[in-house]
Write an enzyme that holds these catalytic residues in place. Structure first.
Site, short mmCIF file in Angstrom:
data_model
loop_
_atom_site.label_atom_id
_atom_site.label_comp_id
_atom_site.label_asym_id
_atom_site.label_seq_id
_atom_site.Cartn_x
_atom_site.Cartn_y
_atom_site.Cartn_z
N LYS A 91 0.65 -1.18 0.02
CA LYS A 91 -0.03 0.06 -0.02
C LYS A 91 0.77 1.22 -0.24
CE LYS A 91 -1.84 -1.64 3.72
NZ LYS A 91 -1.22 -2.92 3.88
N LYS A 150 4.38 1.63 -1.34
CA LYS A 150 4.68 1.86 -2.83
C LYS A 150 3.11 3.09 -3.32
CE LYS A 150 5.52 0.86 -6.44
NZ LYS A 150 5.85 -0.27 -7.77
N ASN A 184 1.24 0.10 14.28
CA ASN A 184 0.84 -1.31 13.76
C ASN A 184 1.28 -1.42 12.30
OD1 ASN A 184 -1.82 -0.62 13.54
ND2 ASN A 184 -2.35 -1.97 14.20
N ALA A 185 1.32 -0.83 11.26
CA ALA A 185 0.97 -0.33 10.10
C ALA A 185 2.84 0.11 10.20
CB ALA A 185 0.19 0.86 9.31
N GLY A 186 3.19 -0.52 8.75
CA GLY A 186 4.66 -0.11 8.26
C GLY A 186 4.76 -0.50 7.16
N THR A 229 7.56 -5.59 13.14
CA THR A 229 7.88 -6.04 14.11
C THR A 229 9.66 -7.29 13.73
OG1 THR A 229 6.48 -7.63 13.32
CG2 THR A 229 5.74 -6.46 15.82
N ARG A 261 9.45 -9.52 12.11
CA ARG A 261 8.86 -11.26 11.87
C ARG A 261 9.05 -11.60 10.54
NH1 ARG A 261 3.27 -11.22 15.01
NH2 ARG A 261 3.03 -8.89 14.55
N LYS A 275 3.99 -7.14 -6.35
CA LYS A 275 4.94 -8.80 -6.36
C LYS A 275 4.71 -8.99 -7.34
CE LYS A 275 6.93 -8.10 -1.87
NZ LYS A 275 7.13 -8.35 -0.44
N ASP A 334 6.54 -9.61 -10.08
CA ASP A 334 8.11 -9.58 -10.21
C ASP A 334 9.15 -10.85 -8.96
OD1 ASP A 334 8.31 -7.34 -8.76
OD2 ASP A 334 9.98 -8.04 -7.86
N SER A 366 8.32 -4.03 -9.01
CA SER A 366 9.70 -3.91 -8.35
C SER A 366 9.22 -3.35 -6.83
CB SER A 366 10.50 -3.06 -9.00
OG SER A 366 11.21 -2.14 -8.46
P1 GDP Z 1 2.17 -2.14 2.84
O1 GDP Z 1 2.14 -2.14 4.00
O2 GDP Z 1 0.72 -2.87 2.25
O3 GDP Z 1 2.89 -0.48 2.78
O4 GDP Z 1 3.81 -3.32 2.12
P2 GDP Z 1 5.21 -3.32 3.38
O5 GDP Z 1 5.52 -1.66 2.95
O6 GDP Z 1 4.82 -3.82 4.61
O7 GDP Z 1 5.36 -4.57 2.64
C1 GDP Z 1 5.64 -4.41 1.16
C2 GDP Z 1 7.21 -4.57 0.65
O8 GDP Z 1 7.39 -5.45 -0.69
C3 GDP Z 1 8.40 -3.40 0.73
O9 GDP Z 1 9.21 -4.26 1.09
C4 GDP Z 1 7.91 -2.98 -0.64
O10 GDP Z 1 9.20 -2.42 -0.53
C5 GDP Z 1 8.21 -4.18 -1.52
N1 GDP Z 1 7.00 -4.19 -2.76
C6 GDP Z 1 5.96 -2.98 -3.46
N2 GDP Z 1 6.12 -3.33 -4.20
C7 GDP Z 1 6.57 -4.86 -5.02
C8 GDP Z 1 6.41 -5.37 -6.16
O11 GDP Z 1 6.00 -4.49 -6.52
N3 GDP Z 1 7.93 -6.16 -6.24
C9 GDP Z 1 8.59 -6.29 -5.21
N4 GDP Z 1 9.91 -7.41 -4.91
N5 GDP Z 1 8.64 -5.59 -4.40
C10 GDP Z 1 7.95 -4.80 -3.56
P1 IMO Z 2 0.30 -2.57 7.31
O1 IMO Z 2 -0.39 -1.82 7.09
C1 IMO Z 2 0.71 -6.79 9.09
C2 IMO Z 2 -1.13 -7.73 12.26
C3 IMO Z 2 -0.31 -8.37 13.52
C4 IMO Z 2 -2.03 -9.28 13.95
C5 IMO Z 2 -3.11 -9.05 13.62
C6 IMO Z 2 -3.11 -7.65 15.48
O2 IMO Z 2 1.86 -2.72 7.29
O3 IMO Z 2 -0.27 -3.85 6.19
P2 IMO Z 2 -2.70 -5.58 16.16
O4 IMO Z 2 -1.01 -5.58 16.82
O5 IMO Z 2 -3.08 -4.61 15.04
O6 IMO Z 2 -3.05 -5.39 17.66
O7 IMO Z 2 -2.18 -7.37 15.65
O8 IMO Z 2 -3.06 -7.96 12.92
N1 IMO Z 2 -0.95 -6.96 11.49
C7 IMO Z 2 -0.02 -6.43 10.56
N2 IMO Z 2 -0.06 -7.42 9.80
N3 IMO Z 2 0.31 -5.13 7.98
C8 IMO Z 2 0.06 -4.58 9.03
O9 IMO Z 2 -0.03 -3.58 8.47
C9 IMO Z 2 0.18 -5.33 10.57
N4 IMO Z 2 -0.74 -4.46 11.44
C10 IMO Z 2 -1.38 -5.86 12.05
O10 IMO Z 2 0.62 -8.52 13.43
O11 IMO Z 2 -2.16 -10.27 13.06
MG MG Z 3 3.22 -2.99 6.16
#
Ligand code: GDP
Ligand code: IMO
Ligand code: MG
Length: 457
Positions: free
Chosen positions: A21, A23, A43-45, A328, A330, A358, A360, A442
């Site tokens: 999301k 990206k 909790n989001a990353g 985290t 994990r 993803k 790719d 990517s």
């Molecule tokens: P979000 O929580 O939905 O914003 O997603 P995250 O950032 O936690 O996890 C997605 C991961 O995949 C991150 O490390 C991004 O840099 C990476 N990513 C996003 N789009 C792509 C893609 O199209 N290809 C690859 N290989 N990695 C991607």
């Molecule tokens: P983004 O925004 C993936 C998961 C936790 C756990 C459950 C409850 O990066 O997509 P919480 O701390 O919210 O009470 O945990 O939700 N969880 C996520 N898993 N991406 C996330 O955020 C998450 N935020 C919470 O791992 O299973």
């Molecule tokens: Mg995330």
């Protein structure tokens, strides 16, 4: 006044979070003037990669890397001021101006140290009694939303009145310390270095929490805002707005794999309630969808593979996809794409289009499997059922498709994708009934294929 009326796009995760999301919000912000987070907390990353440089965001909207764009934290977000300032300082060190561009709703409930303590103590209690842990991020998200719904939360606006804040904090601490000590045996738990300064004999202390909150109050005051009013004003002026979802649909507290969910509504409908705009202002719902599935934490996952065994497709996804949590650290569990799950997501979000990320990562896999339904209690169904117990009993029904050997990394032209990759994408659209609007090839901002423009459709 601009000639065209603003178009507003909601971005949601359609699986269990981490779909990419961040990206996409960063990419779509090129044509937005405002970006708002409407639920969840730190909790989001969300990982952004811009010219090879990585930025991890937890609380601040992913539009922050585009100079001049206004960023909003809506009332639906539970806010840790401590984490917010940590994140602001990190961005400022990297040369990003934040404070003049960030507006925080006064209605946000605050996450305070006792919320994290409760979160950790509850997980420990589950483990001790032999119940599967939720696998929370330990950030206090659930307990903070509980206080909100119970109408006892301390909110951002309470920071403006130290006396009111102190009175409410005392009441909250009395309740939560009672629960921590009496029910959760907190005096026998180790909470870790981050919580140590606040806890004595298993009880959270008033002074350090209050003093820190008052320091944050001064820093936060210039950013406090009536977010609802400001968003409506931007819309009236013709600006495009992006509503950035966190987590994913299967983590939604109502529509997800309950009880293995987060404590907020992650679905598109909450973009309105969580930011203070009417649903009529949401024009397009973009469902961010990984080309396979991942999940971090406990709970059922019908298409999960053995992702730890070298040489398997699951291991390929885990390693090539670098599937480790940003918040985290994990490992994320990995599995085949689940179209029956995506149909549920499409239904509860009203998806206008999909963004498949993803793609790719699947390069080099000989065979791809797509779950198109399940067997459940002797019957065949084509839609993910609701609730963890039923989902855990589902056996996936797979369709097999040939993979591709050519690299798709960084491809920006649909016609240049291998035929097998195009077939895979087209099959996903066909089975779910939602068109593929965007494809990501990517982590990099620029490696994105636009098929249908969310701002025009
Ligand atoms: P979000 O929580 O939905 O914003 O997603 P995250 O950032 O936690 O996890 C997605 C991961 O995949 C991150 O490390 C991004 O840099 C990476 N990513 C996003 N789009 C792509 C893609 O199209 N290809 C690859 N290989 N990695 C991607
Ligand atoms: P983004 O925004 C993936 C998961 C936790 C756990 C459950 C409850 O990066 O997509 P919480 O701390 O919210 O009470 O945990 O939700 N969880 C996520 N898993 N991406 C996330 O955020 C998450 N935020 C919470 O791992 O299973
Ligand atoms: Mg995330």
């Amino acid at each position: 006044m601009k000639a065209t009326k603003g178009r507003n796009v909601v971005v949601v995760g359609t699986q269990w979070g981490d779909e990419g999301k961040g990206k996409l919000v960063d990419w779509l912000t090129e044509r937005a003037q405002g970006v708002v987070r409407f639920q969840g907390g730190h909790n989001a990353g969300h990982t952004l990669v811009i010219n090879g440089v990585k930025t991890a965001l937890h609380l601040i909207p992913s539009g922050i890397m585009r100079a001049g764009v206004k960023c909003f934290i809506g009332n639906g977000v539970v806010l840790s001021a401590a984490k917010l300032f940590e994140e602001i300082q990190g961005l400022e060190k990297a040369g990003v101006e934040v404070r003049s561009r960030l507006r925080v709703s006064e209605a946000c409930p605050l996450i305070l140290p006792f919320h994290a303590a409760l979160d950790l103590a509850r997980e420990a209690a589950r483990e001790n009694s032999g119940v599967e842990k939720i696998g929370t991020t330990g950030r206090g998200i659930g307990p903070a939303y509980e206080d909100k719904i119970a109408r006892r939360a301390l909110r951002v606006q309470d920071l403006k009145d130290p006396q009111r804040f102190a009175t409410k904090l005392r009441e909250l601490l009395a309740l939560h310390n009672h629960v921590l000590k009496t029910f959760l045996g907190s005096d026998k738990l180790a909470f870790g270095a981050a919580l140590d300064p606040y806890i004595k004999n298993g009880e959270v202390q008033f002074d350090p929490v209050y003093e820190e909150a008052m320091r944050h109050a001064e820093l936060l005051k210039p950013m406090m805002a009536d977010v609802s009013k400001e968003l409506n004003e931007l819309h009236a002026a013709g600006d495009n707005l992006l509503f950035e979802g966190a987590q994913g649909t299967l983590l939604d507290v109502d529509h997800g794999t309950y009880p293995y969910v987060t404590s907020s509504n992650c679905v598109a409908g909450n973009a309105a309630a969580g930011s203070g705009v009417g649903p009529g202002m949401l024009h397009y719902v973009l469902g961010i969808t990984k080309a396979y599935c991942t999940r971090v934490g406990g709970g059922p996952f019908p298409t999960e593979l053995d992702w730890e065994k070298e040489g398997t497709p699951g291991y390929h996804m885990s390693t090539v996809g670098a599937e480790k949590g940003v918040t985290t650290g994990r490992s994320r569990r990995c599995g085949w794409f689940d179209a029956a799950l995506l149909k549920r997501s499409a239904q509860v979000n009203g998806l206008s289009g999909l963004c498949i990320t993803k793609l790719d990562v699947l390069d080099g896999l000989q065979e791809l499997k797509l779950c198109i339904g399940y067997e459940l209690d002797g019957e065949t169904i084509d839609l993910l059922p609701m609730g963890a117990d039923e989902i855990a009993r589902c056996t996936p029904i797979y369709e097999s498709m040939p993979g591709w050997t050519d690299s798709t990394v960084g491809v920006v032209d649909y016609a240049k994708l291998p035929q097998a990759a195009r077939n895979y994408l087209e099959r996903i659209a066909e089975v779910t009934g939602v068109p593929v609007a965007i494809i990501s090839t990517s982590p990099d901002r620029d490696h994105t294929i636009l098929m249908q423009d969310p701002y025009q459709a």
